[in-house]
Each structure stands twice: as structure tokens, then as C-alpha cells.
Design a protein around this motif. Structure first.
Motif, short mmCIF file in Angstrom:
data_model
loop_
_atom_site.label_atom_id
_atom_site.label_comp_id
_atom_site.label_asym_id
_atom_site.label_seq_id
_atom_site.Cartn_x
_atom_site.Cartn_y
_atom_site.Cartn_z
N ASN A 139 0.76 -1.16 0.05
CA ASN A 139 0.10 0.01 -0.03
C ASN A 139 0.92 1.20 -0.10
O ASN A 139 0.65 2.19 -0.83
CB ASN A 139 -1.01 0.24 1.20
N GLN A 156 0.01 3.34 -3.24
CA GLN A 156 -0.99 4.48 -3.09
C GLN A 156 -0.38 5.43 -2.20
O GLN A 156 -0.90 6.53 -2.17
CB GLN A 156 -2.17 3.91 -2.52
N HIS A 181 -1.04 3.59 4.07
CA HIS A 181 -1.88 2.53 4.67
C HIS A 181 -2.54 3.00 5.65
O HIS A 181 -2.14 3.53 6.74
CB HIS A 181 -0.79 1.50 4.93
#
Length: 97
Positions: free
Chosen positions: A65, A69, A72
Motif C-alpha cells: 500500500n 498508493q 496505509h
């Protein structure tokens, strides 16, 4: 893969944490998530490696993550987990007589 991570706690939700790469800070966290999370409170920094164990999170998922992205989100445990950890005597006090 070694990552230096900053961990922030939510002032709105007990046991909700946001992991981010320290070098990027909160720059990749969506504004909508930050609005729901509340003003992040820095808890601590941590070196994460695939071999490291985390108490409630899968290290592989956290690292993935962070890479994909930029953050998290660790959600609080379900409330029934809190009840399982209460001493039996506290649970008995709340039983109807």
C-alpha cells in the motif's frame, strides 16, 4: 525493501492509524481521507522491512500500500474483539441478575 515510515494516529477514532513514507509525509494521502481521519497526530517513526512483524497488520500489505498508493490505513479492531479481552469478572458484572 526497507522503508522508513511515519505513523499518525487519528484524534477522532481510537486505534486508527495512518502509515506514510517519512520522506513523502502526508503528500499522497487523499484530502477526503484526511478530512475523515482528522488532524493527524504523529505517533512515531518505524523502519519497515518484509521480515518485520506488526501486531495487527500484514507487513506485506502495508509495504504494498505504501508503494502503490503512498499510505496505509489501519482500522480499529471490531468492537467484539474488545469484549474478548475483558476480564470475565467485568463481563459478569454486566449480566442481568
Amino acid at each position: 525493501m526497507k522503508r522508513i515510515c511515519s505513523i499518525y494516529k487519528s484524534p477522532r477514532k481510537n486505534e486508527m492509524y495512518l502509515y506514510v513514507l517519512k520522506a513523502e509525509a502526508l503528500s499522497r494521502v487523499p484530502e477526503g481521507l484526511l478530512a475523515l481521519f482528522g488532524p493527524p497526530v504523529h505517533a512515531f517513526d518505524l523502519v519497515l522491512t518484509p521480515e518485520r512483524k506488526l501486531a495487527r497488520e500484514d507487513i506485506g500489505q502495508v509495504l504494498e500500500n505504501l508503494e502503490k498508493q503512498g499510505y496505509h490505513l489501519q482500522m480499529p479492531p471490531p468492537e467484539d474483539e474488545y469484549i474478548q479481552h475483558l476480564p470475565d469478572e467485568l463481563l459478569r458484572r454486566n449480566d442481568p441478575v
